[in-house]
Structure formats: C-alpha cells, structure tokens
Write a protein that holds these residues in place. Structure first.
Motif, PDB file in Angstrom:
ATOM      1  N   UNK A 169       0.854  -1.187   0.000  1.00 58.18           N
ATOM      2  CA  UNK A 169       0.000   0.000   0.000  1.00 58.18           C
ATOM      3  C   UNK A 169       0.892   1.239   0.000  1.00 58.18           C
ATOM      4  N   UNK A 170       0.641   2.129  -0.940  1.00 56.26           N
ATOM      5  CA  UNK A 170       1.414   3.370  -1.039  1.00 56.26           C
ATOM      6  C   UNK A 170       0.513   4.564  -1.239  1.00 56.26           C
ATOM      7  N   UNK A 171       1.050   5.752  -1.000  1.00 62.47           N
ATOM      8  CA  UNK A 171       0.298   6.988  -1.181  1.00 62.47           C
ATOM      9  C   UNK A 171       0.388   7.478  -2.615  1.00 62.47           C
ATOM     10  N   UNK A 172      -0.692   8.065  -3.095  1.00 62.83           N
ATOM     11  CA  UNK A 172      -0.693   8.704  -4.406  1.00 62.83           C
ATOM     12  C   UNK A 172      -0.379  10.194  -4.232  1.00 62.83           C
ATOM     13  N   UNK A 173      -0.154  10.837  -5.331  1.00 65.57           N
ATOM     14  CA  UNK A 173       0.073  12.276  -5.289  1.00 65.57           C
ATOM     15  C   UNK A 173      -1.268  12.998  -5.216  1.00 65.57           C
ATOM     16  N   UNK A 174      -1.488  13.670  -4.113  1.00 66.59           N
ATOM     17  CA  UNK A 174      -2.747  14.396  -3.915  1.00 66.59           C
ATOM     18  C   UNK A 174      -2.524  15.491  -2.888  1.00 66.59           C
ATOM     19  N   UNK A 175      -3.578  16.253  -2.620  1.00 67.87           N
ATOM     20  CA  UNK A 175      -3.493  17.331  -1.641  1.00 67.87           C
ATOM     21  C   UNK A 175      -3.310  16.763  -0.240  1.00 67.87           C
ATOM     22  N   UNK A 176      -2.693  17.554   0.621  1.00 68.24           N
ATOM     23  CA  UNK A 176      -2.396  17.103   1.977  1.00 68.24           C
ATOM     24  C   UNK A 176      -3.668  16.749   2.723  1.00 68.24           C
ATOM     25  N   UNK A 184      -1.982   6.554   7.612  1.00 68.90           N
ATOM     26  CA  UNK A 184      -1.678   5.419   8.487  1.00 68.90           C
ATOM     27  C   UNK A 184      -1.416   4.138   7.703  1.00 68.90           C
ATOM     28  N   UNK A 185      -1.944   4.075   6.460  1.00 63.85           N
ATOM     29  CA  UNK A 185      -1.752   2.867   5.661  1.00 63.85           C
ATOM     30  C   UNK A 185      -0.529   2.953   4.750  1.00 63.85           C
ATOM     31  N   UNK A 186       0.037   4.132   4.609  1.00 61.69           N
ATOM     32  CA  UNK A 186       1.142   4.321   3.672  1.00 61.69           C
ATOM     33  C   UNK A 186       2.350   3.480   4.063  1.00 61.69           C
ATOM     34  N   UNK A 187       2.915   2.786   3.075  1.00 59.72           N
ATOM     35  CA  UNK A 187       4.110   1.990   3.300  1.00 59.72           C
ATOM     36  C   UNK A 187       3.856   0.642   3.932  1.00 59.72           C
ATOM     37  N   UNK A 188       2.590   0.304   4.199  1.00 54.91           N
ATOM     38  CA  UNK A 188       2.282  -0.991   4.811  1.00 54.91           C
ATOM     39  C   UNK A 188       2.435  -2.114   3.782  1.00 54.91           C
ATOM     40  N   UNK A 189       2.878  -3.255   4.271  1.00 55.07           N
ATOM     41  CA  UNK A 189       3.057  -4.428   3.412  1.00 55.07           C
ATOM     42  C   UNK A 189       2.619  -5.658   4.198  1.00 55.07           C
ATOM     43  N   UNK A 190       1.712  -6.440   3.608  1.00 49.81           N
ATOM     44  CA  UNK A 190       1.150  -7.604   4.282  1.00 49.81           C
ATOM     45  C   UNK A 190       1.203  -8.815   3.360  1.00 49.81           C
ATOM     46  N   UNK A 191       1.355  -9.987   3.987  1.00 56.41           N
ATOM     47  CA  UNK A 191       1.096 -11.220   3.251  1.00 56.41           C
ATOM     48  C   UNK A 191      -0.404 -11.314   3.025  1.00 56.41           C
ATOM     49  N   UNK A 192      -0.802 -11.826   1.863  1.00 58.88           N
ATOM     50  CA  UNK A 192      -2.223 -11.874   1.528  1.00 58.88           C
ATOM     51  C   UNK A 192      -3.025 -12.623   2.580  1.00 58.88           C
ATOM     52  N   UNK A 193      -2.522 -13.775   3.035  1.00 56.06           N
ATOM     53  CA  UNK A 193      -3.285 -14.576   3.977  1.00 56.06           C
ATOM     54  C   UNK A 193      -3.312 -13.954   5.376  1.00 56.06           C
ATOM     55  N   UNK A 194      -2.460 -12.955   5.637  1.00 57.49           N
ATOM     56  CA  UNK A 194      -2.417 -12.319   6.956  1.00 57.49           C
ATOM     57  C   UNK A 194      -2.946 -10.889   6.928  1.00 57.49           C
ATOM     58  N   UNK A 195      -3.538 -10.450   5.820  1.00 58.97           N
ATOM     59  CA  UNK A 195      -4.026  -9.073   5.724  1.00 58.97           C
ATOM     60  C   UNK A 195      -5.198  -8.869   6.678  1.00 58.97           C
ATOM     61  N   UNK A 196      -5.198  -7.799   7.491  1.00 59.97           N
ATOM     62  CA  UNK A 196      -6.319  -7.549   8.409  1.00 59.97           C
ATOM     63  C   UNK A 196      -7.567  -7.129   7.639  1.00 59.97           C
TER      64      UNK A 196
END
Length: 778
Positions: A169-176, A184-196
């Motif tokens: 999960x990454x951030x797109x270019x947009x207004x602040x 809070x989700x930016x830069x998160x990385x999960x295994x598919x079977x362990x995704x909340x």
C-alpha cells in the motif's frame, strides 16, 4: 530436484477426495452446519420462507441460531456457496463418460469457485483477455495457447498466489487534506493470507479517493520456479519462453487472482463492519422511553452552542443559542433551564459539541445527576434528512431542529429506529464501501430484532411497529381494529386473512395480550399450541396455568414421542420454555466485549491469537471471538507432538488456520501446522490410513484392514515403558534371548499400505534400527 508443485497440489486434493464430503456436504462443512440442517435451510429459502421464521420459530431448527446477525451472516455464506455448487455440478456433468478420474477427484475436492474455474480449463481452454497482443512468432503463440489450456499451470499459479502474494500500500500524489485520513496505511506491506480484513474497507475508500495505491505482488522467484517445474520449453530458447511465461502470469493469471482476493477481503471486511455496527447500534437503540426532561446540545459552525429543552412527552419547550466563551455563560444556562431540571443531556458526537457540552454538564451536575448520551453525527444527519417537520416545528431554525432531533432520539431510541430505520446503517463504519443489499438486509434484520423479543400487540401496536412486521399491512390492521378489537391471534387471522407463509412469519412477532387464548400473550408461536396442550392433558397432573406460571415445567413434559412423530428438533422443548417465560424469546443483547461471531469464520482462513490454556490433548487460543478455538495435539506442529507444552506456552501469540466450524455447538477447530500437513491430519492421515507409496493414479484412499502381527514376530516388538515410549533398558535387552526371525510374509504388503510419514511408524522404525545395531554389536 524438488517435486513439481502440481504434484503437491494434486496429492493434497486426491488424498482428501476419498474422505472429502460429497455433494451438499461440501457446503455444509464450509458453513459449519450438519447436512440435514443445511438442506433444510436451502430448501426452505428456495420455497420462499422468510429467514425470521427459520431463525425464530421453525421446529426443524428450534432456535439453533439465537443471534439474528449471526444467522444473516450464515445465510450470506449459504448464498455464496450456491454458485460453487452449481459450477461443481456442471463440471461433473461435463466429465460424465469421459473417463477422467483424476479430474473428477479434483472437482470433488475443490472448495471454492476459483479452483473449479482452473479445473474447467482441462475441458475448455481460457480465452485471452482483451488487449493482449498475439506474439509475432507462431511458436510463441502456440506456447501461450498451451498455457491457457494447461490445468496444471492454472492450479499451481493460483496456489502460489494465495500462499506467497503480498499486498503493498502506497500513497498517491494528492493534496495534503486528502491524504491525511489515509497516511496510516502508507508503506504498509502484508502477506495476503495475513491481511487484516477489517481494514480493507478503509483502504478501498482510499483507493476510490485516489489517495492510496494498492498492489498485489508475487515474488519473481516463485513465478520462475513454476516455469522450471511445470512448463516445457526448448532449452535453447529458455530465456525467451521464461519471459513469455512471466508476461502470461502478469497479464492473464494475476488479474483473475487479484479480483478473487479483493472480493474475498471485501466480503470479510463487510461482515466485520456489520458485526461491529450491530453491537453499537444495539447498545444505543435497543432502549425504551426515557422519563423526565431532556436537553439537546449541538455546536454551531460559528462556535456557539444550540440548546433545546424537551418535555417528558417529547414536546419542544424552548431553545437558546449561547456563546461558551462569554463571561455570563453559566448564568444564561441557569436562566434557560430555570426550575426544569433535565435528567439526560443528548450531545452530538463531534469535538466542538463535546468540548462545549462538557461545560454545560459540569454546571448541571452541581444540582443533581445528569446522564450524558453521545449521538453519532451520521445518525443526526439521517434524522434531519428523512424525518419530516411537524406542524409545531415549522418556526424552528435548522440548528434548533438539529438539537431537537438529538433530544427526541434519546427520548425513545427504539421508536426512532422503527420510524427511521436508516439511522441503523449510520452506525456502519465505511458504509459507502459496503454492498447496498447487505446494508438493506442489515437494517431490516436489526429492526425486526427490536420487535421479536417484546412483540407487537395487534390491538395497540403503532403504525411503525406494524409496518416492520413481515407480511402485515399496517393500514389494513389499523382499519380493522378500529371497528372492533382483535379477540385473539386466531381472530386476527380470520379477519386479516394472511397467506400461510405470511402467517408463519407474522406470528413470530405478533401478540394479543387481551386474548381469550392465554398463550397469545407470550412469545410462543401458535404452531406449538396444540402440541403443548396435548402433552399437558396427557400428564393429568400439570395444568396449563401451572406451565404459564413456571415455564420450566414445559420442558419437563414427555416430548420424545411427539418430536419423533412430527420430525421436530430435540431443541423444541427448550424453545417452548424460553418463549413461555415472560420476556422470553428476547434475543440476547450483543455487547461489544463478547467478541465476534463464529458465522464470520472462513474454512482455511488465517487468524492471529494468543494461547490461553494448555492441556494434554491440545491448546485453546483466544482469537477475539465469542469462544476460544481448540488446537488438537495433532495440529500443534508438523512433527509428532506428545505434549503441547513442549511447543507452546500460555500467552504466546501464534497464527492459526481454521479447520472446521460447528455453529450449532458454537465451537471451532484450528491448526498450527502448514497448509498441506494440516489437511492431511484433519482427514485422518497418520492414523493407519493413507495412500500407497506407489504411483497410484487412481488416487483412492481406503481404510486399511486390521492385520494381526505374525506369531513369530511377537517377541521382537520393542517394549515401551508405562506412560509412553522410550528406549528399552540395555540390561534387559542383553538378558533377553535373541530370536532369529525369518522374512515376514506380509512385509511387502505392509510397505504398500503404511504411510512413511506416520509418527507411529517412524517411532517403531527407530526402535527397530536401535535393536538391529545392538544385535550387530553383540
């Protein structure tokens, strides 16, 4: 070289197929139901029966599912299993007479629509998606066509995706301001079977707002490994064909897998959001009329505070706008309240209102106790949008009416929910991302749950209550009772003339407290009246009046013969007792601290939990549900486990896989083993049953016949110490007479039937090697 991935997939499926549930058993096991219950639910819904009748009063189920939301989640799962069953049936029909036993076994063992889709490729190759260009070389085009019709590649790529895929999960270019909610989700990385799964709706909302970018990634090494083990290509052009295979996976296979994964995550996230909303809505709305005065407080955009005073009869008394920063703020509050002391303060649940309202409450509580009730902003907005102004409200400003709606909601929350059912869905977080059909059903089920316990009196029920009863026309009932009151529920049916199905479901909610029939005032459905009277008359000791005074006597009647005669569930006596109890039949209040429901579990899904208890037979994990999950000792680790305490300790956090769910008994089983090993153990492998070590394309796995050990080999068996295994004492082994044994006439036969991974087989093999080494030394 490692075994090809496809052999692992096929071996697991074929091993399970002989003991795998067939037909309806597939769906029943996936839903945590017994097959007769599953078939009854499916057939009843197909005949148009209302779910409320099935959940509340059906004698075949007899209250087996006390939670209305849990039952609705179960029905959602039942609907999701229907297309899987149809696809499986269609595939088996297509395979009839084609002598393809291995594929038939794969179809029988498949538990989801994606796997069945891959198996169908063996009968009809997949079409290339739009936009995929045809390679210039003819050989490359034939290679891709072969891949589209290769069932092995389809199954293996899907298995690899499910096991190794990662969500980034990454951030797109947009207004602040647009990114603030999703950082809070930016830069998160999960295994598919362990995704909340509970976070997926917020992530999806971020995608729709063009603030988040979600990417499903499969490691390049895993893709190359599939090519090396499952795909044939000319050695001299290996690199070219490998690149073609990578493109094929990214363009044709991966989009299908991502679509399936997104649908699964969305369904789980919706169920989690609805369950969380149900708990909060029940706590907020399942309340009766509030006695005493109520003050409604709402902050204005200008920074001022709007206050209104509501009488005990829900009549607007007066309103005022105050500046909380003014020096005379407290004096103006006293002047506004006067001699009328409110017992409840209704506050809009936003920061400005809470901050300013706290000052008002602090002052009011100096002269007496005042209870505070926070109302979600979305609920207030729904009321303003959908509740029409009354004549006496025509002179009120928007802010005054907003504070008035707050006070009226708190005055009688249940009546507000019946009059404006849409406020129920306002409790659902991320409801803009939830399927609107599920929201509609959630709203209906919740409103009906408010009525089911207390019932609706046919003579005094309000229009809002009557319109919420399935199958009842409120206007017709009001017109009919205006001529003469209903004397009983039988009189109600004679005058309203409901159809059979409408009558069954309506009687789950309707009461007649001035009836000639005393049972009409209780929550008991009329279909049980005759049976109860028959049993009471047969006793000649207990009268109906005694049963009404002490409903426990109803359960003590001799129900056995009557249940068998009518084919009713054995739970009927317990249901009758609960319904005869005053206030009985009420659905249990769902408090937030009791955890989630088992209906939301998915067979094969991964859960994170904590070990809360250990025993000799296994461990119990707290995974945040209403009950703890059980891990049998055979499911603690991939190797043989004698004592779970050797591998686990109380308080340890682990990830477990759901093996089975039993909704009727409200329990579920988990596994800490790897996926393939977990399935083998769950099916009974390692208990004396297993596949032969030969090629065995038939794939069957039957129960091995018990064979007696030859008499000449009895003395050679290693003797274990009491309480478990252990090596023999060397001194005893030296004293024992050594017997020369001939070849076991059934040795080869055993080698074919015994599973070499069986822990008991491995144990005796080790003992045999120890004994042999001792004999060589001697």
């Amino acid at each position: 070289m490692a075994a090809p991935f496809f052999m692992v997939v096929v071996e697991s499926a074929v091993m399970n197929s002989s003991n795998m549930p067939q037909g309806d058993q597939h769906a029943a096991r996936a839903l945590g139901l017994k097959v007769p219950v599953f078939r009854h639910l499916r057939d009843s819904l197909a005949q148009g029966e209302d779910p409320s009748w099935l959940q509340l009063s059906d004698p075949m189920l007899a209250g087996a599912f006390p939670s209305p939301l849990g039952f609705e989640l179960l029905l959602d799962g039942l609907k999701a299993e229907a297309p899987v069953a149809r696809r499986r049936a269609n595939l088996l029909t297509s395979l009839a007479g084609k002598e393809m036993p291995e594929i038939e076994e794969l179809v029988a063992a498949a538990t989801d629509d994606g796997t069945l889709e891959d198996i169908s490729i063996a009968l009809q190759p997949a079409n290339p998606p739009e936009g995929v260009e045809t390679p210039e070389k003819e050989e490359h085009g034939k290679f891709l066509e072969a891949l589209r019709g290769d069932m092995k590649v389809a199954l293996v790529t899907r298995a690899v995706f499910r096991k190794h895929a990662t969500i980034k999960i990454g951030l797109c270019e947009a207004k602040e301001d647009e990114l603030r909610l999703f950082k809070q989700f930016a830069g998160q990385e999960y295994k598919l079977e362990a995704f909340p799964a509970q976070s997926y709706l917020a992530v999806r909302r971020g995608e729709h707002a063009h603030a988040l970018q979600v990417e499903f990634v499969v490691p390049q090494a895993e893709i190359d490994a599939i090519f090396n083990s499952e795909v044939e290509s000319p050695p001299q052009e290996r690199d070219n064909y490998l690149e073609l295979f990578r493109q094929f996976f990214q363009q044709e296979r991966l989009p299908r897998f991502v679509q399936e994964a997104r649908a699964r995550l969305k369904r789980l996230a919706e169920s989690s959001a609805l369950e969380h909303a149900w708990n909060h809505a029940h706590l907020a709305l399942d309340r009766g009329r509030q006695e005493g005065l109520i003050v409604g407080i709402a902050a204005q955009r200008s920074g001022k505070v709007q206050m209104v005073l509501l009488s005990a009869d829900s009549i607007f008394m007066r309103g005022i706008v105050l500046n909380p920063k003014a020096e005379d703020f407290v004096e103006k509050v006293d002047a506004f309240i006067g001699e009328d002391r409110p017992l409840v303060a209704a506050l809009q649940a936003d920061s400005p209102t809470r901050n300013h309202g706290s000052k008002v409450l602090e002052h009011l509580r100096k002269s007496g106790k005042v209870r505070q009730v926070l109302v979600p902003v979305a609920v207030v907005r729904t009321l303003l949008r959908e509740v029409a102004r009354r004549l006496e409200e025509s002179h009120l400003t928007h802010d005054e009416r907003q504070a008035l709606m707050l006070a009226r909601l708190v005055h009688c929350p249940r009546a507000a929910a019946l009059h404006t059912p849409h406020i129920v869905r306002a409790f659902v977080a991320g409801r803009s991302e939830v399927n609107h059909h599920r929201l509609d059903t959630f709203e209906i089920v919740f409103v009906q749950s408010l009525l089911a316990g207390r019932g609706v009196d046919v003579n005094v029920g309000t229009h809002d209550e009557l319109k919420s009863v399935p199958g009842v026309d409120p206007t017709r009932v009001e017109v009919e009772r205006s001529t003469a009151p209903f004397m009983s529920l039988a009189d109600f049916q004679n005058r309203i003339c409901l159809s059979e199905q409408e009558w069954r479901v309506a009687m789950c909610f309707l009461r007649c407290r001035v009836s000639e029939e005393p049972l009409d005032a209780r929550a008991l459905h009329p279909i049980y009246y005759q049976a109860l009277r028959q049993l009471v008359e047969a006793t000649e000791v207990v009268e109906l009046e005694d049963v009404l005074k002490d409903p426990a006597k109803a359960q003590g009647l001799d129900w056995e013969e009557l249940l068998k005669e009518n084919g009713w569930s054995e739970r009927v006596p317990s249901l009758v007792r609960r319904c005869l109890t005053r206030g009985g039949g009420r659905r249990p209040r769902m408090h937030a601290n009791k955890g989630g429901r088992l209906e939301g579990l998915e067979i094969g899904g991964m859960l994170k939990g904590k070990v809360v208890r250990l025993s000799e037979i296994g461990a119990f994990l707290d995974v945040g549900l209403r009950t703890d999950g059980f891990v049998h000792v055979s499911q603690v680790a991939d190797q043989f486990v004698k004592d779970p305490a050797e591998f686990l300790e109380v308080g340890q956090e682990v990830s477990a896989r759901v093996l089975s769910v039993d909704l009727e008994k409200q329990r579920f089983r988990l596994s800490l083993r790897s996926g393939a090993e977990s399935e083998r153990k769950e099916r009974g492998d390692g208990r004396g049953r297993g596949r032969g070590s030969g090629s065995g394309s038939k794939g069957g796995r039957g129960q091995r016949e018990e064979r007696k050990i030859p008499s000449h080999a009895v003395d050679s068996r290693p003797k274990s110490k009491p309480g478990g295994g252990g090596r023999r004492d060397d001194r005893d082994s030296n004293k024992r007479e050594k017997i020369k044994l001939g070849k076991d006439p059934q040795a080869d036969r055993w080698k074919e039937d015994i599973d070499p991974t069986n822990p008991f087989y491995q144990f005796f093999q080790e003992q045999e090697e120890v004994q042999k080494s001792q004999g060589d030394k001697a």
